[in-house]
Design a protein around this motif. Structure first.
Motif, PDB file in Angstrom:
ATOM      1  N   TYR A 128       0.839  -1.208   0.000  1.00 47.86           N
ATOM      2  CA  TYR A 128       0.000   0.000   0.000  1.00 47.86           C
ATOM      3  C   TYR A 128       0.871   1.254   0.000  1.00 47.86           C
ATOM      4  CZ  TYR A 128      -3.639   3.298   1.482  1.00 47.86           C
ATOM      5  OH  TYR A 128      -4.511   4.355   1.561  1.00 47.86           O
ATOM      6  N   PHE A 129       1.860   1.271   0.865  1.00 44.46           N
ATOM      7  CA  PHE A 129       2.724   2.455   0.893  1.00 44.46           C
ATOM      8  C   PHE A 129       3.565   2.570  -0.376  1.00 44.46           C
ATOM      9  CE2 PHE A 129       1.574   2.400   5.398  1.00 44.46           C
ATOM     10  CZ  PHE A 129       1.241   3.741   5.548  1.00 44.46           C
ATOM     11  N   ALA A 130       3.916   1.441  -0.952  1.00 42.02           N
ATOM     12  CA  ALA A 130       4.632   1.491  -2.237  1.00 42.02           C
ATOM     13  C   ALA A 130       3.764   2.181  -3.290  1.00 42.02           C
ATOM     14  CB  ALA A 130       5.011   0.087  -2.695  1.00 42.02           C
ATOM     15  N   ASP A 131       2.457   1.894  -3.248  1.00 37.85           N
ATOM     16  CA  ASP A 131       1.546   2.543  -4.197  1.00 37.85           C
ATOM     17  C   ASP A 131       1.386   4.030  -3.891  1.00 37.85           C
ATOM     18  OD1 ASP A 131       1.015   0.318  -5.744  1.00 37.85           O
ATOM     19  OD2 ASP A 131      -0.636  -0.348  -4.468  1.00 37.85           O
ATOM     20  N   LEU A 132       1.290   4.360  -2.609  1.00 39.69           N
ATOM     21  CA  LEU A 132       1.141   5.770  -2.252  1.00 39.69           C
ATOM     22  C   LEU A 132       2.368   6.577  -2.682  1.00 39.69           C
ATOM     23  CD1 LEU A 132      -0.481   5.743   1.311  1.00 39.69           C
ATOM     24  CD2 LEU A 132      -1.593   5.989  -0.896  1.00 39.69           C
ATOM     25  N   TYR A 133       3.536   5.988  -2.482  1.00 39.25           N
ATOM     26  CA  TYR A 133       4.764   6.695  -2.866  1.00 39.25           C
ATOM     27  C   TYR A 133       5.077   6.514  -4.342  1.00 39.25           C
ATOM     28  CZ  TYR A 133       6.040   7.980   1.906  1.00 39.25           C
ATOM     29  OH  TYR A 133       6.065   8.545   3.146  1.00 39.25           O
ATOM     30  N   LYS A 163       8.714   0.114   6.141  1.00 41.67           N
ATOM     31  CA  LYS A 163       7.876   1.111   5.472  1.00 41.67           C
ATOM     32  C   LYS A 163       8.665   2.396   5.218  1.00 41.67           C
ATOM     33  CE  LYS A 163       5.634   4.960   6.157  1.00 41.67           C
ATOM     34  NZ  LYS A 163       5.823   6.074   7.078  1.00 41.67           N
TER      35      LYS A 163
END
Ligand code: ATP
Ligand code: MG
Lengths: 323, 256
Positions: free
Chosen positions: A113-118, A161
């Motif tokens: 999810y954080f990979a997608d946000l960033y 993360k």
């Protein structure tokens, strides 16, 4: 030298809180009272200070999550007030504690999810997630929900993360809280590695002085919203304590006043107790002289004594108690 | 540009929600009990009331799932402490909340389908001959879009001020009623009808109802539904920016 990684000028921050239900009285809490500092690219910079000194507040401002009340702060050359979108892409952080993760999702899904946000490039994202889980030792539990993780495991996941976007500046606010000794050591190795492999600038806080001493290139001592000391760990130690600490364990018959007067000639003397016994700690940069003098005099009341290198913790205690 | 973060929020929403037992009940069981209710209320009223039997429960389920659960989700994100790391990634809050609300909307198709099937096959609700299926689908979709944007406004309001959360429980049923999915809009008192006119959901409901009973595709109604929804969406975006500013000045989401 190029643009500093972090540049802070006369930074202040106040919090306004109100208490009381009917008669609301507003209170202004000054959390930072004019901070000025510069952190160079690739530096590991430590922030230490008592609870409530303002460390987290400073980090919140630098991570653009909080606005300053006055003064200036730049990260990677961008102003924290107006350039927050630019800054956010290139930094990351860990705030110690268990919150900030999706407990119902697996470790892997959290990171993805954080990979997608960033917006980590899609080709890299999956590989990066696996690599980071391996790095923090969660690879074999990657499909388990975070709610079943121990405190330290959540902390490791936070760390993973924080590296997802290959940050140029990494803020670690008490990253080792809740880690077992082995994991804490792995964290230190990891922090070193991130810096040496990627040249990442790291701003670190911790209440474990040993950790700060081994990791930091420089340390600022923040007390009550102001920087009181700023130097290398070595420099802080030498200035406040001297190179060594001689500990004299006193016997029951010891006349403390006489011993203090004698030891005072070699440096500052602090009384302490350890395992129920009285102790005099002599902070000195002349331990040899002290030992030689001790050998020639017949001083009664010293059960035994030992000489050790001074530590940042000795300096910290003096700086905070003397403040 | 924000498509990928929004899609990620959509997926996270599905995973997160399906992991909650309460929601599984809400999604799969509640529509049946609701159909039972509307069947006994409207079952004797003839085919003129069939719309409310067949769609009233499904669409109110859609409303609860989309508007209220997405409002609740933002509150839960605050509870988890995940709003800060999300904001810190540089993605605006509204992108993430809109993505999540789309997830909720997608899930809310389940109660609509189950309750409609239940009313047709279990309760044998009479269906008018001239019904327009395309119009129906468009009407329900417009209603869903209305729930989505209205829910976003509510969710962001709840975040901005914790006092508004008390409204949450109080608002659920009144809003279902003024949306006209359970009670015919024509049965509402005039004052209430004025209020419901500013809700995007109400126009979707009317569009669906007209397609159902008159067999037309009521484009003006559909247009009104989507247009008003767009205004709500813009308001939600503005609120999200206000929240981000508020968070940065007062540290508002810190203290929980
Ligand atoms: N959201 C807030 N509202 C009001 N006051 C706050 C808020 N956050 C911090 N403070 C106050 O600001 C001061 C500095 O707090 P801060 O969290 O920065 O300290 P810290 O150095 O990180 O402490 P610790 O070592 O305990 O983490 C404290 O007096 C604290 O009470
Ligand atoms: Mg802190």
């Amino acid at each position: 030298m190029g643009t500093p990684a972090i540049e802070v000028q006369g930074l202040t921050r106040e919090y306004r809180t109100s208490t009381g239900l009917l008669r609301r009285t507003a209170r202004v809490i000054p959390a930072l009272r004019g901070i000025t500092l510069t952190v160079e690219p690739g530096e590991i910079f430590g922030l230490v200070g008592p609870n409530g000194a303002g460390k987290t507040t400073l980090i919140k401002i630098l991570t653009t999550l909080l606005l300053p009340t006055s003064g200036q702060a730049r990260v990677l050359g961008y102003d924290v007030v107006s350039g927050h979108r630019r800054i956010r892409r290139s930094i990351n952080f860990v705030y110690g504690g268990e919150r900030g993760l999706y407990w119902r999702l697996s470790a892997e899904d959290n990171l993805r999810y954080f990979a997608d946000l960033y917006q980590v490039p899609l080709r890299e994202a999956n590989g990066r997630v696996r690599e980071l889980l391996e790095l923090v030792g969660l690879d074999d539990r990657r499909q388990e929900r975070v709610e079943g993780f121990s405190k330290g495991m959540k902390q490791r996941l936070h760390l993973a993360k924080s590296l997802i976007n290959r940050p140029r500046v990494l803020f670690l606010d008490e990253p080792s809280i809740g880690l077992d000794p082995v994991a804490a050591r792995q964290l230190r190795v990891l922090v070193e590695r991130v810096r040496s492999e990627s040249g990442t600038t790291i701003l670190l806080t911790s209440h474990y002085m040993w950790e700060m001493e081994t990791l930091s290139d420089r340390i600022a001592v923040l007390i009550d919203g102001s920087i009181r000391h700023l130097d290398s760990p070595q420099g802080l130690r030498l200035a406040a304590v001297g190179s060594h600490v001689v500990e004299l364990v006193l016997g029951d018959d010891a006349r403390e006043e006489t011993l203090r007067a004698w030891a005072g000639r070699f440096g500052q003397v602090v009384s302490a107790t350890a395992s129920g016994r009285r102790l005099l700690q002599v902070h000195t940069s002349r331990p040899d002289e002290l030992n030689a003098d001790l050998a020639t005099r017949k001083l009664s009341g010293i059960a035994h004594f030992a000489t050790r290198d001074s530590q940042l913790e000795d300096a910290y205690v003096l700086m905070v108690e003397g403040a | 540009m924000y498509l990928r973060p929004a899609a990620a929020a959509f997926r996270v929403h599905l995973r997160n929600t399906l992991a909650r037992p309460l929601f599984q009940i809400m999604l799969f069981v509640q529509p049946f009990t609701m159909v039972l209710l509307t069947h006994y209320v409207y079952g004797h009223a003839g085919s003129g009331a069939s719309f409310y039997v067949m769609f009233g429960s499904g669409m109110s389920g859609m409303w609860v799932a989309t508007a209220f659960s997405s409002a609740g989700d933002l509150g839960r994100e605050r509870g988890y402490g995940t709003i800060q790391p999300v904001l810190a990634s540089g993605v605006p809050l509204w992108v993430v909340s809109a993505g999540r609300a789309c997830g909720a909307l997608a899930l809310s198709v389940v109660p609509v389908v189950t309750s409609t099937l239940a009313s047709v096959f279990v309760f044998r609700t009479p269906v008018p001959d001239e019904l327009s299926v395309v119009g129906m689908l468009l009407g329900v979709a417009a209603f869903g879009i209305g729930c989505h944007s209205f829910g976003l406004v509510l969710g962001h309001l709840f975040l901005l001020s914790r006092r508004t959360v008390v409204l949450q429980n109080f608002l659920e049923w009144p809003l279902i009623i003024v949306s006209g999915v359970i009670v015919p809009l024509t049965a509402l008192p005039t004052g209430v009808r004025w209020f419901s006119a500013v809700l995007p959901m109400r126009w979707g409901t009317e569009a669906a109802e007209r397609s159902f009973s008159e067999g037309v595709i009521p484009w003006p109604l559909l247009g009104a539904a989507v247009g008003i929804a767009a205004i709500y969406f813009a308001a939600a975006v503005a609120l999200s920016h206000a929240i981000e500013r508020r968070v940065r000045t007062t540290a508002g989401l810190e203290v929980i």
